[in-house]
Design a protein around this motif. Structure first.
Motif, mmCIF file in Angstrom:
data_model
loop_
_atom_site.group_PDB
_atom_site.id
_atom_site.type_symbol
_atom_site.label_atom_id
_atom_site.label_comp_id
_atom_site.label_asym_id
_atom_site.label_seq_id
_atom_site.Cartn_x
_atom_site.Cartn_y
_atom_site.Cartn_z
ATOM 1 N N ARG A 308 0.938 -1.342 0.171
ATOM 2 C CA ARG A 308 0.159 -0.105 -0.502
ATOM 3 C C ARG A 308 1.065 1.766 0.214
ATOM 4 O O ARG A 308 2.247 1.250 0.803
ATOM 5 C CB ARG A 308 -0.750 -0.335 1.417
ATOM 6 C CG ARG A 308 -0.136 -0.116 2.836
ATOM 7 C CD ARG A 308 -0.631 0.125 3.834
ATOM 8 N NE ARG A 308 -0.151 -0.251 4.643
ATOM 9 C CZ ARG A 308 0.158 1.402 6.099
ATOM 10 N NH1 ARG A 308 0.167 2.348 5.361
ATOM 11 N NH2 ARG A 308 0.841 0.906 6.723
ATOM 12 N N PRO A 309 0.341 1.908 -0.366
ATOM 13 C CA PRO A 309 1.344 3.249 -1.193
ATOM 14 C C PRO A 309 1.201 4.245 0.983
ATOM 15 O O PRO A 309 0.081 4.272 1.370
ATOM 16 C CB PRO A 309 0.191 4.502 -1.588
ATOM 17 C CG PRO A 309 0.156 3.230 -2.084
ATOM 18 C CD PRO A 309 -0.884 2.065 -1.393
ATOM 19 N N ASP A 310 2.330 4.460 1.350
ATOM 20 C CA ASP A 310 2.559 4.953 3.025
ATOM 21 C C ASP A 310 4.216 6.344 2.067
ATOM 22 O O ASP A 310 4.513 5.750 1.346
ATOM 23 C CB ASP A 310 2.497 4.327 3.877
ATOM 24 C CG ASP A 310 3.885 3.072 2.743
ATOM 25 O OD1 ASP A 310 4.700 3.286 2.865
ATOM 26 O OD2 ASP A 310 3.341 1.764 4.396
ATOM 27 N N LEU A 311 4.616 6.138 4.061
ATOM 28 C CA LEU A 311 6.032 7.412 3.723
ATOM 29 C C LEU A 311 6.701 6.415 2.632
ATOM 30 O O LEU A 311 7.841 6.567 2.117
ATOM 31 C CB LEU A 311 5.885 7.291 4.819
ATOM 32 C CG LEU A 311 7.478 7.754 5.430
ATOM 33 C CD1 LEU A 311 7.134 9.803 4.636
ATOM 34 C CD2 LEU A 311 7.800 8.017 6.677
ATOM 35 N N ILE A 312 7.091 4.693 3.817
ATOM 36 C CA ILE A 312 8.004 4.363 3.454
ATOM 37 C C ILE A 312 7.573 3.881 1.734
ATOM 38 O O ILE A 312 9.067 3.655 1.748
ATOM 39 C CB ILE A 312 8.587 2.806 4.547
ATOM 40 C CG1 ILE A 312 9.842 2.076 4.136
ATOM 41 C CG2 ILE A 312 7.740 1.811 3.698
ATOM 42 C CD1 ILE A 312 10.894 3.580 4.907
ATOM 43 N N SER A 313 6.716 3.475 1.807
ATOM 44 C CA SER A 313 6.850 3.064 -0.341
ATOM 45 C C SER A 313 7.493 4.188 -0.524
ATOM 46 O O SER A 313 8.338 4.072 -1.794
ATOM 47 C CB SER A 313 5.209 3.046 -0.060
ATOM 48 O OG SER A 313 4.644 3.952 -0.133
ATOM 49 N N HIS A 314 6.971 5.654 -0.422
ATOM 50 C CA HIS A 314 7.584 6.651 -1.462
ATOM 51 C C HIS A 314 9.051 6.643 -1.489
ATOM 52 O O HIS A 314 9.666 7.077 -2.250
ATOM 53 C CB HIS A 314 6.927 8.137 -0.561
ATOM 54 C CG HIS A 314 5.925 8.240 -1.137
ATOM 55 N ND1 HIS A 314 5.120 8.644 -2.573
ATOM 56 C CD2 HIS A 314 4.673 7.968 -0.491
ATOM 57 C CE1 HIS A 314 3.703 8.574 -2.624
ATOM 58 N NE2 HIS A 314 2.888 8.402 -1.207
ATOM 59 N N LEU A 315 9.628 6.558 0.233
ATOM 60 C CA LEU A 315 10.945 6.746 0.095
ATOM 61 C C LEU A 315 11.576 5.512 -0.820
ATOM 62 O O LEU A 315 13.095 6.375 -1.217
ATOM 63 C CB LEU A 315 11.557 6.472 1.671
ATOM 64 C CG LEU A 315 10.984 8.343 2.247
ATOM 65 C CD1 LEU A 315 11.498 7.921 3.777
ATOM 66 C CD2 LEU A 315 11.093 9.172 1.939
ATOM 67 N N ILE A 316 11.321 4.143 -1.080
ATOM 68 C CA ILE A 316 11.748 3.056 -1.731
ATOM 69 C C ILE A 316 11.636 3.635 -2.927
ATOM 70 O O ILE A 316 12.463 3.717 -3.689
ATOM 71 C CB ILE A 316 11.164 1.863 -1.678
ATOM 72 C CG1 ILE A 316 11.210 1.058 0.330
ATOM 73 C CG2 ILE A 316 11.428 0.681 -1.884
ATOM 74 C CD1 ILE A 316 10.520 0.466 -0.021
ATOM 75 N N ASN A 317 10.372 3.649 -3.544
ATOM 76 C CA ASN A 317 10.643 4.515 -4.979
ATOM 77 C C ASN A 317 11.381 5.609 -5.193
ATOM 78 O O ASN A 317 11.641 5.670 -6.514
ATOM 79 C CB ASN A 317 8.975 4.533 -4.799
ATOM 80 C CG ASN A 317 8.315 3.201 -5.295
ATOM 81 O OD1 ASN A 317 8.147 2.105 -4.693
ATOM 82 N ND2 ASN A 317 6.549 3.544 -5.127
ATOM 83 N N ASN A 318 11.998 6.540 -4.746
ATOM 84 C CA ASN A 318 12.798 7.217 -4.913
ATOM 85 C C ASN A 318 13.992 7.359 -4.029
ATOM 86 O O ASN A 318 15.156 8.190 -4.262
ATOM 87 C CB ASN A 318 11.566 9.409 -4.293
ATOM 88 C CG ASN A 318 10.826 9.552 -4.809
ATOM 89 O OD1 ASN A 318 10.634 10.063 -5.628
ATOM 90 N ND2 ASN A 318 9.515 8.370 -4.415
ATOM 91 N N THR A 319 14.591 6.266 -4.065
ATOM 92 C CA THR A 319 15.952 5.742 -3.570
ATOM 93 C C THR A 319 15.779 4.662 -4.560
ATOM 94 O O THR A 319 15.689 4.128 -4.812
ATOM 95 C CB THR A 319 15.997 5.299 -1.763
ATOM 96 O OG1 THR A 319 15.129 6.023 -1.305
ATOM 97 C CG2 THR A 319 17.552 5.324 -1.451
#
Length: 530
Positions: A308-319
């Protein structure tokens, strides 16, 4: 072959050693920040000493070593006391000579360094030399030049400790790029995370219902809450503290954090020591256990398909999907949990304690909450509830550590005071928030100063509990959502009753500084109002 008399040591060595020490200071120590080189320097100097012992014997090696180190220490002390660029700024002599002074003061005051800083301001004024190259500044006019968006300062050596993350790094370009990713992630994920915050609040309230009327450890319970919330944010699942389903490893990690606060309260004054110990503790021991746990949890989270989209998924996708990027994610997962948990748990503790001491506000918040219950959302402020949170954070900020900044090479002028380049400066929040020039009756709990009594706030810019400028807390919105959810909903159901014989002055005087504020452990009762 070992020799044991002074005549066996060439005079040239005894002359060269102190000259080398002076040269080292003038060419290197004065010009290079060595905090991150502490461990290599310790290892190198120790290796040289024991090599000398092997070749020329213990006595001769000790004499040669002493002929280097003693002149170096004396030369450094003389320079710092009489020739340093900060020599004209007032402050205790011990502070001018060594950062060990701050460690000694922390220990001698029983971890009440924030009180020491208050006394320093009274004795020396708004600009006080509190370390060899450090100024503590209590002038609110310095907030923007030091921490504002247009500030030319950089982060201090404390932010080189441990590992790289959004918070623990000194690279302005990296921080600006990474902060943009964090801000976008928070902006898009906070609303989706609100139901999870409410779910953990449900769990906390359920536990309080089970313990209704019994004396329970306030700090421990809110710590369980904050660690579960942050673990869910970082790894996608909680540690199970609130429900009593935590693993032995999770319990061990929490114990490491809670037992290690005293050491952090001493070490943060000396980043070089934190760096050295950070390397050593990463090899074995409780901190290694914490690192291994967080890496395993993050690897599992990164491996999830269709998460599910959440804070950590955003960080993973932009790292970056490489070793460097993965290490950054591991570090930031630890940042989310350690920084977010300790600050929220102490803030919750202080809010509840202020409300228990001043029950009229407890009843008023309950009335306000029930009035707006139909449209309640932890993302939206409630005037009195937010005012109580603000006032509690003013009196007792969660982070008592004064963020380090380094002046630009050309120096910095603040309110007529010139501070030379490459000096460490900080603004101790506790002292500034208690300054009568900034707040009327600053030691009193008056939430109305944030609602219908703005005249009680003389300088609003002096108050920045989540910091300010480019390095302000990225999790401010999340922290306020947690505080509103827990305080509002718990007070809707419970009165907080203090133990018989409780003396509020003694409780608040016993709050310690461990980088974050350390509330005393206290048993309180949550008594149902329904």
């Amino acid at each position: 072959m070992e020799t044991t008399n002074m005549e066996s040591i060439p005079m040239s060595v005894l002359v060269l050693a102190p000259l080398s020490a002076i040269t080292l200071h003038e060419l290197v120590l004065r010009r290079v920040e060595v905090d991150h080189l502490a461990l290599p320097l310790i290892v190198t100097s120790s290796t040289i000493y024991w090599a000398l012992v092997y070749y020329i014997g213990f006595f001769s090696a000790t004499v040669v070593t002493a002929s280097f180190w003693i002149p170096l220490w004396l030369y450094i002390a003389t320079y710092r006391a009489f020739f340093h660029p900060l020599k004209d700024y007032p402050g205790p002599l011990g502070a001018k000579l060594s950062s060990w002074w701050a460690v000694k003061q922390t220990w001698a005051s029983n971890f009440h360094y924030h009180r020491v800083q208050q006394q320093l301001q009274k004795e020396y004024g708004d600009y006080v030399r509190t370390g060899p190259r450090e100024l503590s500044i209590f002038d609110p006019a310095a907030v923007q030049p030091i921490m504002g968006f247009q500030s030319r300062t950089t982060k201090g050596p404390f932010y080189d400790v441990m590992e790289k993350s959004l918070h623990l790094n000194r690279d302005k370009v990296f921080h600006r790029q990474r902060r943009r990713i964090w801000d976008n992630a928070m902006k898009t994920s906070l609303s989706d995370f609100a139901p999870h915050i409410e779910m953990f609040t449900d769990q906390l309230i359920t536990r309080l219902r089970e313990e209704e009327g019994k004396a329970v450890p306030l700090l421990e319970y809110v710590t369980y809450y904050s660690y579960d919330v942050m673990a869910a944010l970082a790894f996608g699942k909680p540690m199970g503290f609130i429900t009593g389903q935590s693993s032995d490893v999770a319990e061990s990690i929490l114990s490491t954090f809670t037992r290690g606060v005293n050491a952090l309260g001493l070490m943060y004054h000396m980043p070089w020591l934190m760096n050295a110990l950070g390397v050593l503790t990463s090899i074995a021991g409780p901190m290694r256990e914490w690192r291994d746990f967080s890496v395993n949890q993050m690897k599992a989270r990164m491996a999830l398909k269709d998460a599910r989209p959440d804070l950590i998924s955003h960080l993973i996708n932009n790292t970056a999907n490489n070793e460097s990027g993965h290490n950054l994610l591991y570090g930031e997962s630890r940042l989310i949990i350690s920084a977010g948990s300790e600050t929220v748990s102490s803030a919750l503790t202080f809010v509840f304690m202020h409300l228990a001491v001043y029950p009229s506000y407890m009843h008023a918040i309950r009335k306000e909450y029930r009035k707006h219950e139909a449209e309640y959302n932890c993302e939206r402020p409630l005037p009195l509830l937010d005012a109580v949170i603000q006032e509690s954070m003013r009196l007792w900020p969660s982070v008592l550590f004064a963020s380090q900044r380094v002046t630009p090479p050309e120096g910095l002028t603040i309110n007529g005071h010139f501070i030379p380049g490459n000096m460490i400066i900080n603004m101790p929040p506790f002292t500034i928030y208690r300054d009568p020039r900034n707040f009327v009756d600053p030691d009193s709990f008056i939430p109305e100063r944030w609602t219908d009594r703005p005249d009680l706030v003389l300088d609003k810019s002096a108050f920045h509990p989540f910091s300010t400028g480019p390095y302000s807390c990225a999790g401010k919105g999340l922290a306020m959502m947690e505080l509103r959810s827990v305080v509002g909903r718990v007070l809707d159901e419970f009165d907080i009753v203090l133990p018989e014989g409780f003396v509020s002055e003694h409780y608040f005087e016993d709050i310690k500084e461990h980088f974050t504020a350390g509330p005393p452990r206290l048993l309180v009762q949550f008594v149902s109002t329904k």
